[in-house]
Design a protein around this motif. Structure first.
Motif, mmCIF file in Angstrom:
data_model
loop_
_atom_site.group_PDB
_atom_site.id
_atom_site.type_symbol
_atom_site.label_atom_id
_atom_site.label_comp_id
_atom_site.label_asym_id
_atom_site.label_seq_id
_atom_site.Cartn_x
_atom_site.Cartn_y
_atom_site.Cartn_z
ATOM 1 N N TYR A 142 0.859 -1.190 0.000
ATOM 2 C CA TYR A 142 0.000 0.000 0.000
ATOM 3 C C TYR A 142 0.896 1.242 0.000
ATOM 4 O O TYR A 142 1.225 1.781 1.068
ATOM 5 N N GLU A 144 0.358 4.245 -0.432
ATOM 6 C CA GLU A 144 -0.200 5.439 0.214
ATOM 7 C C GLU A 144 0.153 5.527 1.697
ATOM 8 O O GLU A 144 0.105 6.613 2.293
ATOM 9 N N ARG A 146 2.936 5.415 2.888
ATOM 10 C CA ARG A 146 4.214 6.121 3.015
ATOM 11 C C ARG A 146 4.059 7.635 2.898
ATOM 12 O O ARG A 146 5.025 8.369 3.088
ATOM 13 N N SER A 147 2.869 8.094 2.566
ATOM 14 C CA SER A 147 2.713 9.539 2.391
ATOM 15 C C SER A 147 1.379 10.036 2.933
ATOM 16 O O SER A 147 1.331 10.752 3.936
ATOM 17 N N ARG A 148 0.291 9.653 2.301
ATOM 18 C CA ARG A 148 -1.029 10.148 2.709
ATOM 19 C C ARG A 148 -1.631 9.202 3.742
ATOM 20 O O ARG A 148 -2.208 8.181 3.411
ATOM 21 N N VAL A 149 -1.487 9.551 5.000
ATOM 22 C CA VAL A 149 -1.892 8.650 6.078
ATOM 23 C C VAL A 149 -3.123 9.202 6.784
ATOM 24 O O VAL A 149 -3.113 10.323 7.300
ATOM 25 N N GLU A 150 -4.192 8.434 6.791
ATOM 26 C CA GLU A 150 -5.411 8.780 7.522
ATOM 27 C C GLU A 150 -5.784 7.574 8.389
ATOM 28 O O GLU A 150 -6.668 6.797 8.057
ATOM 29 N N ALA A 239 5.775 7.827 7.973
ATOM 30 C CA ALA A 239 4.608 8.708 7.942
ATOM 31 C C ALA A 239 3.525 8.243 8.909
ATOM 32 O O ALA A 239 2.805 9.065 9.489
ATOM 33 N N ALA A 243 2.235 10.564 11.987
ATOM 34 C CA ALA A 243 0.829 10.965 12.073
ATOM 35 C C ALA A 243 0.246 10.649 13.442
ATOM 36 O O ALA A 243 -0.450 11.478 14.048
ATOM 37 N N ASN A 247 -0.181 13.993 16.017
ATOM 38 C CA ASN A 247 -1.582 14.396 16.078
ATOM 39 C C ASN A 247 -2.319 13.938 17.331
ATOM 40 O O ASN A 247 -3.250 14.608 17.782
#
Length: 414
Positions: A142, A144, A146-150, A239, A243, A247
């Motif tokens: 996956y 994603e 590595r960058s866009r983490v939700e 990432a 995150a 946060n």
């Protein structure tokens, strides 16, 4: 994990006489362990024990240091080298000509120690560079992640917003993400979405297979990696760590433990995470990152620990809490009101947060695989800096000077 043999139990709000008759849970665990496993309870890093000998062969510098660490601990050797370097660094920080007060022989010894430690630090830094090159050859399942983490559940995402705004309270987080104090000092709450847990677990399993192929091919662990745990950075998942830490983990630790009576007020003022995953099961399975069945009573090398469940297909594996480690680091201090033991049952995506010096253990996993994400939250600039002996005495003297309007640095240490 940091484990220590417990010499007894302490009851009440303050330490009282130690009960010499009945063994504490930690004593009983130590007595059940063979000599080499007992070593794990005295070790600052579980990657060193009980497989520290093997670690010297396949773990590189990390494993090689394990033998000397354990030897010093078992011999109860005074940390002379650390003391010498600490005083040298502290003295130079406060007084530029501090080392002119030393004799030549003392300086020669300090220089030799510094050069050896510097070489070890350079070797570790070189290993991290090689690790980065190695990780770059892994094709993520996956990308994603590595960058866009939700990663957060809806309730946790709402909690993140209030923590960022500075309006969060324990009661409010209870309503948003079901924050509950399970037992004094142990909090649980919703954190990760089920979808994210499944993706992260699949990604880690994919990386574990990639890592094991490397070990099979090269006959050694990948450079810059640890033997007994899979760090998120090993798989290029920085990432994800960033995150969760920035946060939620960091501000929540401040809210829950920023003024803990059991440690310095700065204990919840964390500034550095160390994040890894561990798998438990009835049988070891390196390909699935399952390395153990249970874990003996221990405390963590952290000020605050975040423990998140990534799986729901297992039985057993309860998280049992005992009590806080006493200030002398030899006994379990049960501060009332606190039950003698408390068992917590993991649930997918739900997290537990507790002080690092709260004794806990993992009970046997009887079926399936229990995967958890562990984040050790450390306070280098606040709590740990304040507990260095020289620094703590300096802090006290500067606080006194501030009250009295004097300058302590005009009288450098001799």
């Amino acid at each position: 994990m940091i484990g220590v043999p417990c010499l007894g139990r302490v009851f009440g709000k303050k330490a009282t006489a130690i009960d010499p008759i009945k063994a504490s849970p930690c004593e009983e665990a130590l007595q059940r362990q063979p000599e080499e496993e007992g070593l794990a309870m005295l070790t600052a890093d579980p990657t060193q024990a009980p497989e520290w000998r093997a670690g010297r062969e396949v773990g590189g510098a990390q494993g090689a240091s394990g033998a000397s660490i354990n030897a010093k601990v078992l011999q109860r050797a005074a940390p002379y080298e650390m003391s010498l370097l600490l005083h040298a660094m502290y003295g130079l920080d406060q007084y530029p000509q501090y080392l002119l007060k030393w004799r030549a022989a003392g300086l020669d010894e300090a220089i030799d120690l510094l050069e050896r430690r510097l070489e070890e630090a350079r070797e570790a830094r070189d290993a991290l560079g090689k690790r980065a090159a190695y990780v770059a050859t892994y094709a993520p399942l996956y990308p994603e992640l590595r960058s866009r983490v939700e990663p957060f559940s809806p309730g946790a995402a709402a909690a993140v917003r209030e923590l960022a705004e500075g309006t969060a309270t324990v009661a409010r987080l209870g309503a948003l993400c079901d924050l509950v104090e399970e037992t004094p000092g142990v909090y649980s709450f919703e954190l990760l979405s089920a979808d994210f847990c499944h993706k992260l677990r699949a990604e880690l399993a994919s990386y574990a297979r990639f890592r094991d192929a490397y070990v099979e091919r090269e006959g050694r662990a990948p450079p810059g990696t640890l033997r007994e745990r899979l760090q998120l950075v090993d798989a290029g998942l920085d990432a994800v760590e960033d995150a969760i830490f920035a946060n939620l983990a960091k501000p929540l630790a401040k809210l829950l433990f920023g003024s803990s009576g059991s440690r310095a007020d700065a204990v919840g003022d964390v500034d550095a995470p160390h994040t890894f995953t561990v798998g438990y099961g009835p049988r070891e399975d390196a390909g699935h990152n399952v390395t153990r069945k249970a874990l003996i009573p221990h405390v963590d090398d952290s000020e605050v620990t975040l423990n998140v469940c990534l799986s729901d297909d297992f039985r057993g594996g309860g998280l049992r809490f005992h009590g806080l480690r006493s200030p002398d680091k030899t006994t379990i201090a049960y501060e009332l009101p606190h039950p003698r033991e408390f068992d917590y049952t993991h649930r997918l995506g739900r997290a537990v947060m507790h002080l690092g010096n709260h004794f806990h253990e993992v009970l046997d996993v009887t079926s399936g695989e229990r995967h958890v994400l562990i984040m050790w939250l450390r306070s280098w600039r606040a709590y740990r800096a304040s507990t260095v002996p020289a620094a703590s005495s300096f802090a006290a003297s500067t606080a006194s000077a501030a009250r009295n309007g004097t300058d302590t640095l005009s009288h450098p240490p001799t």
